[in-house]
Design a protein around this motif. Structure first.
Motif, PDB file in Angstrom:
ATOM      1  N   LEU A  63       0.828  -1.206   0.000  1.00 48.63           N
ATOM      2  CA  LEU A  63       0.000   0.000   0.000  1.00 48.63           C
ATOM      3  C   LEU A  63       0.863   1.256   0.000  1.00 48.63           C
ATOM      4  O   LEU A  63       0.676   2.168  -0.810  1.00 48.63           O
ATOM      5  N   GLU A  64       1.811   1.291   0.946  1.00 48.98           N
ATOM      6  CA  GLU A  64       2.601   2.516   1.090  1.00 48.98           C
ATOM      7  C   GLU A  64       3.442   2.760  -0.150  1.00 48.98           C
ATOM      8  O   GLU A  64       3.536   3.885  -0.641  1.00 48.98           O
ATOM      9  N   PHE A  65       4.066   1.706  -0.666  1.00 53.41           N
ATOM     10  CA  PHE A  65       4.969   1.917  -1.795  1.00 53.41           C
ATOM     11  C   PHE A  65       4.216   2.391  -3.033  1.00 53.41           C
ATOM     12  O   PHE A  65       4.576   3.393  -3.648  1.00 53.41           O
ATOM     13  N   PHE A  66       3.162   1.710  -3.396  1.00 51.57           N
ATOM     14  CA  PHE A  66       2.513   2.043  -4.665  1.00 51.57           C
ATOM     15  C   PHE A  66       1.681   3.318  -4.593  1.00 51.57           C
ATOM     16  O   PHE A  66       1.459   3.971  -5.600  1.00 51.57           O
ATOM     17  N   ARG A  67       1.231   3.681  -3.367  1.00 51.75           N
ATOM     18  CA  ARG A  67       0.506   4.954  -3.253  1.00 51.75           C
ATOM     19  C   ARG A  67       1.452   6.143  -3.282  1.00 51.75           C
ATOM     20  O   ARG A  67       1.046   7.245  -3.619  1.00 51.75           O
ATOM     21  N   ASN A  68       2.688   5.918  -2.903  1.00 51.73           N
ATOM     22  CA  ASN A  68       3.618   7.039  -2.756  1.00 51.73           C
ATOM     23  C   ASN A  68       4.650   7.157  -3.877  1.00 51.73           C
ATOM     24  O   ASN A  68       5.678   7.787  -3.709  1.00 51.73           O
ATOM     25  N   THR A  69       4.386   6.517  -5.025  1.00 54.40           N
ATOM     26  CA  THR A  69       5.246   6.730  -6.193  1.00 54.40           C
ATOM     27  C   THR A  69       4.355   7.138  -7.361  1.00 54.40           C
ATOM     28  O   THR A  69       3.218   6.688  -7.451  1.00 54.40           O
ATOM     29  N   PRO A  70       4.864   8.004  -8.237  1.00 55.77           N
ATOM     30  CA  PRO A  70       4.028   8.486  -9.333  1.00 55.77           C
ATOM     31  C   PRO A  70       3.641   7.353 -10.290  1.00 55.77           C
ATOM     32  O   PRO A  70       4.450   6.468 -10.575  1.00 55.77           O
TER      33      PRO A  70
END
Lengths: 234, 281, 229
Positions: A63-70
């Motif tokens: 969740l955190e990784f894919f939400r926080n990269t363009p």
């Protein structure tokens, strides 16, 4: 040089056909990604609520990784970067299928599923705990009570934010033009570079995007009024 | 806010009128006044335009022409990266004063902007894995990569109608797709392909695996792009490049970037910068 | 995988051609995001207030404007600005300004919803109390409602900043040398390391965005706590 408006360019003939084919690809890519991202989002949401630590941590990191990269970077990564990670046979097979479409679907699906999972989770949290307890004491397993009792209610409550995510996904699908997917934005730019009628081409594409989002927002308001409000008031 | 909205709407309606008239000024005078010449160049298309990783300076054949023109005008040269897709709008909207961006002269483009005389002549070919393409027939029904908004894209669609054209923002991305087997060939001007091939040859992983077969589908004369009706500026640029031919500077530039033993071997043949009308008639 | 390509170009990734040329890379990404966010804050506040104006026409116009912008992909807004701005304000506007304008317009529309929700979230009783003590509508808004509403909105603003940083990657399309554009340039030059390059910038974006996501969560907890006292 004075700009001459020429709306015929985008309302008939070859360029009109280009734009229409662009709309078709946009719809295709969006529908496929919406279906997949919803399923993946459900799975991730359930994993995120798991009490088994490794599963929880995996879902949390996802969740955190894919939400926080363009999204754009993710699209580039899947299209150009996954080559080295995947086995050769897989690469060849994907290339034969036209990988640009698949890469766009993968990127959109993964990116959106992360947001959907969060929405579903907050939907689940709004379902009273007693329901789960009741289901468990009636002999359902945790997973079954989740899928048969809790999630169906949660999803119904989550529909407005979900529709919002789907709308975002449809708009985001425009980024697929960067890897050569001939969707609406790509075609609008093609028409511009062939005819130099950018104003007309962009207007046509804008009308489609805005029209679509108005229609869906309208339906959502209706859903809220007819389905959700009665439940909430009860 | 209402006023702002109205402004936007009015702008939309009036965009036409304002478009040309506001921009049809005298660029030469402008450039001299501000003391800088802003040029649109490619930033990753060696040997025409790229950023040197060590010095972070722009280098290339296109870049050197701009430096020469700036020097003649007595101003500093500044570079703005452009792509095949956005270069014409960048020029027309006044973000750059001139384009030196591997741009082929065509009659359609000449209706929108003015071109200098031809400063480079090449032809459209294909970059492929060794032995995969011997004639146009081998390309039928296959995926071919090129750049959005380029003449290469339009030419190849005509030459191989059954091919699936994948257009990227610029050529190196298309070459990357070729390396990864996503397209069977990349098509554009031989001079650009030569630069890309040179890069591939330098890398041990791809050395000897790629080639440019002798299949040409069109002639591509390059011109420097300027805004339509900017007569003084066009004349100044044309005079400068003719002078460069006369003094031998143009040939020297060619040899600097396309020498037979260099990264991008090409022959200049009989080509000279003259007051020509290639491509635009 | 071979991350040598990343170390070789490290300064290019972080500052672009600076100091030889204009700032680029991560530096430009942050600059674009900060400037556009500051402007969107103002834009969102104005749009949000207009969309709850007591004048029906103002309300209608501003709401339609918000809806239209929200109906468009950001990419479309960028193309429009690229196309319209020079016609409006003449030539010579750098591409980064165009991107800032597009980001501002786009984010203001989303911000306005946050502002509206924030204002709606302040209990009616407060407005009534303020008006009954003799404050005008404008004064009530300015001195009573907005300060509280803004405070509650802080976490959402920080979240918008995260979206903004991600959105700046679209500046790539119009050739602005922010992080994604720099990555494509390096990738175009080196050809063989797309996996390493895109993974690297994904991690950079992640580090920046995640830090602000956490900040937003922390603020949310903290503000919720003090509010309850």
């Amino acid at each position: 040089m004075n700009y001459q408006f020429d709306w015929a360019v985008v309302t008939s003939g070859k360029y009109f056909e280009w734009l229409v084919s662009g709309v078709v690809v946009t719809v295709k890519i969006s529908v496929v990604s919406i279906a997949l991202s919803f399923l993946l989002g459900l799975v991730i949401a359930v994993m995120r609520m798991s009490r088994f630590r490794p599963v929880y941590w995996f879902a949390h990191g996802y969740l955190e990784f894919f939400r926080n990269t363009p999204l754009l970077v993710q699209i580039f990564f899947w299209y150009f970067g996954s080559y080295k990670v995947l086995p050769d046979a897989v690469n060849q097979w994907l290339n034969a299928q036209g990988f640009e479409f698949a890469a766009a679907v993968i990127a959109l699906t993964i990116y959106t599923s992360a947001f959907i999972a969060e929405d579903i989770r907050s939907g689940v949290r709004s379902i009273p705990k007693e329901q789960m307890e009741a289901a468990r004491s009636a002999g359902f397993s945790y997973v079954r009570s989740m899928f048969y009792i809790i999630l169906p209610q949660a999803v119904r409550l989550t529909i407005p934010p979900l529709i919002n995510q789907f709308l975002n996904l449809t708009k985001n699908s425009s980024l697929a033009m960067t890897i050569g997917v001939a969707e609406l934005m790509y075609q609008a730019r093609q028409v511009e570079s062939y005819t130099f009628k950018g104003f007309e081409a962009f207007s046509a594409a804008t009308v489609v995007y805005v029209g679509l989002s108005f229609a869906i927002t309208g339906l959502m308001t209706l859903y809220d009024r007819k389905v959700l409000q009665p439940i909430k008031v009860r | 806010m209402a006023r702002k909205t109205a402004l936007v709407i009015a702008a939309a309606a009036l965009v036409a009128a304002m478009f040309g008239s506001a921009l049809a000024a005298d660029t030469l005078a402008d450039v001299k006044k501000k003391g800088v010449l802003v040029a649109g160049v490619k930033d990753s298309t060696p040997p025409f335009g790229s950023v040197d990783p060590n010095t972070k300076e722009y280098v290339g054949y296109d870049v050197d022409f701009i430096r020469a023109i700036a020097k003649k005008a007595g101003v500093k040269a500044e570079f703005q990266p452009v792509t095949s897709a956005n270069r014409m709008p960048m020029l027309q909207e006044g973000r750059v004063d001139i384009l030196a961006a591997t741009m082929t002269k065509t009659p359609e483009r000449a209706k929108q902007i003015d071109f200098s005389y031809t400063y480079f002549l090449t032809g459209q070919k294909f970059l492929t894995k060794v032995g995969t393409v011997k004639s146009l027939k081998d390309l039928e029904g296959k995926a071919i990569g090129t750049a959005k908004g380029s003449t290469s894209e339009q030419n190849v669609a005509k030459a191989v109608p059954s091919a699936k054209i994948l257009s990227f923002d610029d050529y190196p991305q298309a070459v990357l797709a070729l390396i990864q087997g996503k397209v069977i060939a990349v098509t554009t001007d031989e001079s650009i392909l030569a630069g890309q091939l040179g890069k591939l040859e330098k890398n041990p992983a791809s050395k000897g695996k790629f080639e440019i077969p002798d299949v040409q589908i069109s002639e591509e004369p390059y011109g420097l792009g300027m805004r339509k009706g900017d007569t003084n500026w066009v004349k100044f640029v044309n005079d400068t490049i003719l002078e460069m031919e006369k003094s031998g500077e143009a040939k020297k530039l060619f040899d600097k970037y396309f020498a037979p033993d260099g990264d991008n071997p090409m022959k200049r043949g009989t080509f000279k910068i003259t007051a020509d009308e290639r491509g635009i008639k | 995988m071979d991350f040598q390509v990343v170390w070789d170009n490290l300064s290019y990734f972080f500052v672009g051609r600076y100091p030889k040329g204009p700032l680029g890379g991560v530096g430009l990404t942050l600059y674009l995001a900060v400037v556009a966010l500051a402007l969107s804050f103002v834009g969102g506040l104005i749009l949000g207030l207009l969309s709850i104006s007591r004048n029906r026409a103002v309300r209608w116009v501003s709401s339609s404007f918000i809806q239209i912008i929200r109906g468009m992909p950001l990419l479309m807004v960028i193309f429009w600005m690229f196309f319209l701005l020079p016609a409006l304000f003449g030539k010579g506007m750098p591409a980064s300004m165009t991107v800032i304008t597009a980001l501002t317009l786009f984010t203001s529309a989303y911000m306005s919803e946050i502002v509206r929700a924030g204002i709606m979230g302040i209990p009616k009783g407060q407005t009534e109390a303020a008006v009954s003590t003799g404050l005008t509508h404008r004064q009530t808004m300015l001195y009573v409602v907005l300060p509280q509403a803004l405070r509650n909105m802080i976490p959402s603003f920080v979240n918008q900043f995260v979206s903004m940083i991600k959105d700046t990657s679209l500046a790539f399309i119009v050739g602005v040398a922010e992080l994604t554009q720099i990555a494509t340039q390096v990738n175009n030059r080196t050809m063989m390391y797309p996996t390493e390059i895109f993974l690297f910038i994904a991690v950079i974006y992640f580090v920046i965005c995640f830090a602000f996501t956490e900040l937003s969560r922390w603020l949310e907890r903290r503000l919720a706590y003090t509010k309850s006292i």
